[in-house]
Write a protein that holds these residues in place. Sequence first.
Motif, PDB file in Angstrom:
ATOM      1  N   LEU A  23       0.963  -1.274  -0.099  1.00  0.00           N
ATOM      2  CA  LEU A  23      -0.154   0.043   0.254  1.00  0.00           C
ATOM      3  C   LEU A  23       0.954   1.100   0.004  1.00  0.00           C
ATOM      4  CD1 LEU A  23      -2.404  -1.018   2.962  1.00  0.00           C
ATOM      5  CD2 LEU A  23      -2.999  -0.955   0.378  1.00  0.00           C
ATOM      6  N   LEU A  24       0.560   2.078  -1.044  1.00  0.00           N
ATOM      7  CA  LEU A  24       1.258   3.629  -0.923  1.00  0.00           C
ATOM      8  C   LEU A  24       0.718   4.529  -0.113  1.00  0.00           C
ATOM      9  CD1 LEU A  24       3.441   5.645  -1.730  1.00  0.00           C
ATOM     10  CD2 LEU A  24       1.719   5.867  -3.804  1.00  0.00           C
ATOM     11  N   LEU A  25       1.151   4.856   1.010  1.00  0.00           N
ATOM     12  CA  LEU A  25       0.401   5.728   2.238  1.00  0.00           C
ATOM     13  C   LEU A  25       0.925   7.093   2.121  1.00  0.00           C
ATOM     14  CD1 LEU A  25       0.244   4.425   6.021  1.00  0.00           C
ATOM     15  CD2 LEU A  25       0.640   6.709   5.439  1.00  0.00           C
ATOM     16  N   LEU A  26      -0.149   7.916   1.982  1.00  0.00           N
ATOM     17  CA  LEU A  26       0.163   9.449   2.196  1.00  0.00           C
ATOM     18  C   LEU A  26      -0.441  10.155   3.303  1.00  0.00           C
ATOM     19  CD1 LEU A  26       1.059  12.081   1.194  1.00  0.00           C
ATOM     20  CD2 LEU A  26      -0.982  12.303  -0.275  1.00  0.00           C
ATOM     21  N   ASP A  27       0.257  10.528   4.315  1.00  0.00           N
ATOM     22  CA  ASP A  27      -0.339  10.976   5.493  1.00  0.00           C
ATOM     23  C   ASP A  27      -0.685  12.439   5.239  1.00  0.00           C
ATOM     24  OD1 ASP A  27      -0.545  12.104   8.233  1.00  0.00           O
ATOM     25  OD2 ASP A  27       0.757  10.438   9.101  1.00  0.00           O
ATOM     26  N   THR A  28      -1.700  12.853   5.382  1.00  0.00           N
ATOM     27  CA  THR A  28      -2.206  14.185   5.058  1.00  0.00           C
ATOM     28  C   THR A  28      -1.946  15.068   6.342  1.00  0.00           C
ATOM     29  OG1 THR A  28      -4.302  13.858   5.755  1.00  0.00           O
ATOM     30  CG2 THR A  28      -3.891  13.559   3.681  1.00  0.00           C
ATOM     31  N   ARG A  29      -1.450  14.532   7.430  1.00  0.00           N
ATOM     32  CA  ARG A  29      -1.375  15.595   8.593  1.00  0.00           C
ATOM     33  C   ARG A  29       0.531  15.814   8.751  1.00  0.00           C
ATOM     34  NH1 ARG A  29      -3.594  10.858  12.260  1.00  0.00           N
ATOM     35  NH2 ARG A  29      -2.068   9.769  10.657  1.00  0.00           N
ATOM     36  N   LYS A  30       1.121  14.968   8.257  1.00  0.00           N
ATOM     37  CA  LYS A  30       2.547  15.028   8.239  1.00  0.00           C
ATOM     38  C   LYS A  30       3.220  15.629   6.679  1.00  0.00           C
ATOM     39  CE  LYS A  30       3.388  11.500  11.916  1.00  0.00           C
ATOM     40  NZ  LYS A  30       4.108  10.204  11.985  1.00  0.00           N
ATOM     41  N   MET A  31       2.099  15.242   5.820  1.00  0.00           N
ATOM     42  CA  MET A  31       2.151  15.266   4.089  1.00  0.00           C
ATOM     43  C   MET A  31       3.759  14.542   3.944  1.00  0.00           C
ATOM     44  SD  MET A  31      -0.203  16.294   3.062  1.00  0.00           S
ATOM     45  CE  MET A  31       0.512  16.273   1.334  1.00  0.00           C
ATOM     46  N   GLU A  32       3.637  13.138   4.342  1.00  0.00           N
ATOM     47  CA  GLU A  32       4.832  12.277   4.131  1.00  0.00           C
ATOM     48  C   GLU A  32       4.403  11.086   3.290  1.00  0.00           C
ATOM     49  OE1 GLU A  32       7.451  13.359   7.998  1.00  0.00           O
ATOM     50  OE2 GLU A  32       6.694  11.279   7.845  1.00  0.00           O
ATOM     51  N   PHE A  33       5.163  10.392   2.236  1.00  0.00           N
ATOM     52  CA  PHE A  33       4.817   9.123   1.864  1.00  0.00           C
ATOM     53  C   PHE A  33       5.550   7.994   2.714  1.00  0.00           C
ATOM     54  CE2 PHE A  33       4.169  11.752  -2.150  1.00  0.00           C
ATOM     55  CZ  PHE A  33       3.037  11.355  -2.574  1.00  0.00           C
ATOM     56  N   SER A  34       4.805   6.871   2.550  1.00  0.00           N
ATOM     57  CA  SER A  34       5.328   5.760   2.795  1.00  0.00           C
ATOM     58  C   SER A  34       4.920   4.324   2.241  1.00  0.00           C
ATOM     59  CB  SER A  34       5.327   5.619   4.558  1.00  0.00           C
ATOM     60  OG  SER A  34       3.858   5.626   4.965  1.00  0.00           O
ATOM     61  N   ILE A  35       5.456   3.093   2.654  1.00  0.00           N
ATOM     62  CA  ILE A  35       4.673   1.844   2.186  1.00  0.00           C
ATOM     63  C   ILE A  35       4.296   1.111   3.514  1.00  0.00           C
ATOM     64  CG2 ILE A  35       5.439  -0.160   1.208  1.00  0.00           C
ATOM     65  CD1 ILE A  35       5.028   2.319  -0.920  1.00  0.00           C
ATOM     66  N   ALA A  36       3.087   0.711   3.357  1.00  0.00           N
ATOM     67  CA  ALA A  36       2.433  -0.403   4.133  1.00  0.00           C
ATOM     68  C   ALA A  36       2.301  -1.799   3.532  1.00  0.00           C
ATOM     69  CB  ALA A  36       1.340   0.200   5.047  1.00  0.00           C
ATOM     70  N   ASP A  37       2.144  -2.782   4.444  1.00  0.00           N
ATOM     71  CA  ASP A  37       1.826  -3.950   3.903  1.00  0.00           C
ATOM     72  C   ASP A  37       0.205  -4.430   4.295  1.00  0.00           C
ATOM     73  OD1 ASP A  37       4.359  -4.670   2.815  1.00  0.00           O
ATOM     74  OD2 ASP A  37       5.008  -5.004   5.058  1.00  0.00           O
ATOM     75  N   LEU A  38      -0.281  -4.945   3.168  1.00  0.00           N
ATOM     76  CA  LEU A  38      -1.761  -5.840   3.699  1.00  0.00           C
ATOM     77  C   LEU A  38      -1.438  -7.000   4.377  1.00  0.00           C
ATOM     78  CD1 LEU A  38      -3.392  -5.676  -0.041  1.00  0.00           C
ATOM     79  CD2 LEU A  38      -4.195  -4.603   2.125  1.00  0.00           C
ATOM     80  N   PRO A  39      -2.613  -7.306   4.852  1.00  0.00           N
ATOM     81  CA  PRO A  39      -2.729  -8.609   5.829  1.00  0.00           C
ATOM     82  C   PRO A  39      -2.190  -9.719   4.635  1.00  0.00           C
ATOM     83  CG  PRO A  39      -4.368  -7.277   6.420  1.00  0.00           C
ATOM     84  CD  PRO A  39      -3.893  -6.664   5.162  1.00  0.00           C
ATOM     85  N   PRO A  40      -1.286 -10.686   5.530  1.00  0.00           N
ATOM     86  CA  PRO A  40      -0.587 -11.631   4.339  1.00  0.00           C
ATOM     87  C   PRO A  40      -1.994 -12.821   4.015  1.00  0.00           C
ATOM     88  CG  PRO A  40       0.008 -12.120   6.824  1.00  0.00           C
ATOM     89  CD  PRO A  40      -0.961 -10.622   6.883  1.00  0.00           C
ATOM     90  N   ARG A  41      -2.731 -12.347   3.235  1.00  0.00           N
ATOM     91  CA  ARG A  41      -3.593 -13.359   3.038  1.00  0.00           C
ATOM     92  C   ARG A  41      -4.004 -13.427   1.354  1.00  0.00           C
ATOM     93  NH1 ARG A  41      -9.358 -13.604   6.112  1.00  0.00           N
ATOM     94  NH2 ARG A  41      -9.232 -15.468   5.059  1.00  0.00           N
ATOM     95  N   GLU A  42      -4.670 -14.019   0.671  1.00  0.00           N
ATOM     96  CA  GLU A  42      -4.761 -14.138  -0.725  1.00  0.00           C
ATOM     97  C   GLU A  42      -6.260 -13.305  -1.163  1.00  0.00           C
ATOM     98  OE1 GLU A  42      -5.576 -17.302  -4.394  1.00  0.00           O
ATOM     99  OE2 GLU A  42      -5.668 -18.110  -2.278  1.00  0.00           O
ATOM    100  N   TRP A  43      -5.846 -12.235  -1.590  1.00  0.00           N
ATOM    101  CA  TRP A  43      -6.762 -11.300  -1.976  1.00  0.00           C
ATOM    102  C   TRP A  43      -7.339 -11.272  -3.264  1.00  0.00           C
ATOM    103  CZ3 TRP A  43      -8.621  -8.421   2.014  1.00  0.00           C
ATOM    104  CH2 TRP A  43      -7.836  -8.455   3.129  1.00  0.00           C
ATOM    105  N   ASN A  44      -8.639 -11.382  -3.453  1.00  0.00           N
ATOM    106  CA  ASN A  44      -9.077 -11.428  -5.017  1.00  0.00           C
ATOM    107  C   ASN A  44      -8.806 -10.164  -5.730  1.00  0.00           C
ATOM    108  OD1 ASN A  44     -11.597 -10.852  -6.816  1.00  0.00           O
ATOM    109  ND2 ASN A  44     -11.212 -13.039  -6.679  1.00  0.00           N
ATOM    110  N   LYS A  45      -8.126 -10.213  -6.904  1.00  0.00           N
ATOM    111  CA  LYS A  45      -7.713  -9.131  -7.690  1.00  0.00           C
ATOM    112  C   LYS A  45      -9.112  -8.390  -7.863  1.00  0.00           C
ATOM    113  CE  LYS A  45      -3.279 -11.573  -8.834  1.00  0.00           C
ATOM    114  NZ  LYS A  45      -2.649 -11.602  -9.909  1.00  0.00           N
ATOM    115  N   GLU A  46      -9.867  -9.132  -8.466  1.00  0.00           N
ATOM    116  CA  GLU A  46     -10.967  -8.322  -9.361  1.00  0.00           C
ATOM    117  C   GLU A  46     -12.074  -7.801  -8.293  1.00  0.00           C
ATOM    118  OE1 GLU A  46     -13.679 -11.318 -11.305  1.00  0.00           O
ATOM    119  OE2 GLU A  46     -13.550 -10.056 -13.137  1.00  0.00           O
ATOM    120  N   GLY A  47     -12.238  -8.296  -7.190  1.00  0.00           N
ATOM    121  CA  GLY A  47     -13.302  -7.819  -6.286  1.00  0.00           C
ATOM    122  C   GLY A  47     -12.812  -6.383  -5.592  1.00  0.00           C
ATOM    123  N   GLY A  48     -11.423  -6.341  -5.222  1.00  0.00           N
ATOM    124  CA  GLY A  48     -10.964  -5.074  -4.784  1.00  0.00           C
ATOM    125  C   GLY A  48     -10.993  -5.354  -3.267  1.00  0.00           C
TER     126      GLY A  48
END
Length: 405
Positions: free
Chosen positions: A256-281
């Motif tokens: 996940l690309l994260l933009l903190d609007t309070r600090k105005m900083e970019f960072s990267i976060a991880d999704l939970p380690p599960r098999e996410w359906n690409k089509e459903g979102g």
Amino acid sequence: MASPLTEIPDHLLAEIFLRLPDPADLARASAACVTFRQISTDGSFLRRFRRLHAPPLLGFLDYGRFRPALPPHPSAPAARALALAADFYFSFIDSYCHWTVQDSRDGRVLLDRDLRQHEQPPVFKDLAVCDPLHRRYVLLPPVPHGLAASLEHPFPMVSDARCKAFLVPLGKEEVAAAETTFRVILMANCKTSLAAFVFSSSTGQWQASASKVWSDLALGKHDMAEMSWVHPFILRRHFAYGCFYCDWVEFGSKKLLLLDTRKMEFSIADLPPREWNKEGGIAIVEAGEGRLGIFGFHGKTSSNLSYTVAWNKGESPSQWEVEKTIPLDSGYRYFIRDATQRYLLLIRTAALPRPSLGYPQYEYFSMDVKTLQLQRVCVKQCQPMMPGTHIYTNFTPSLLSSPTI
């Protein structure tokens, strides 16, 4: 003899009105008598009421049209009134036929000007924030040349290829106070870096607020190559606790690309380690107590919607637990189309396409993320889904200070 109803003290009447389940109930109560109207329209009372009641989902914008909620959805009467009163063709804006919807928040709509007829488009498109109910708009000033020149290695034709503008949601206190201010973020995705510019209606100016080199986001070479080329327009964008989260689930990435609007900083976060359906979102929401929640489908089919909640607080939680699985009707394919802090917009269509000369039929459903209640919004036939569907909610007049700037 018991006192008549009209002799109940005003402060107790206010407490009763605060407990009305729906804003429409408050409107009906205010029409009963002068006393009820005085209480229900008092500024301090309205601020308390707005803190307790989320703005209703009235419909959604897609393909340049407003789709109101239809019966039996509880918002159908208000949605019909809005559709009759508002101008969702934006004819109150000069050259309105050349403007397209980019975002919708808090009763306001962000538009950009279509530049297809221009041989040499500027670096950034013209932007406007409008209130379709009151037919008012603010034309944003161009991004200053000095800020545009600060982009490192921009792609050719930045406005068409690698930029995306969106509105920043109002905070609870801003909604309660019926604030008329707004902020717009313009995110530019360059070959080697990301940049964000912020416009504030309070100052009337753009500011360069965030910048990050892709290589500084602790990504592997594969992730960097995958993320840097993707058009921001097709990224799914979510907002929770002052942060925007952009996901690449559709492309198989769990970042996940994260933009903190309070600090105005970019960072990267991880999704939970599960098999996410690409089509459903997926949809990232506020689960309460500072914790994130994620709605999504698992496995190869989108038959059941799961709600996963973080154990710990923070922007990048490391521990997650499936809170609930919401069973959905079989025989359909489901997609998460849009989400706000309070609502999800889901689409379903037949799992096996039926032979037809026309477009397939899609059913639209809203889900309250607090109660997990599903309600059908509308049904329509349309071409295969494209990005650009935005939930429209309205609670109080989102009146802008002036028609134009």
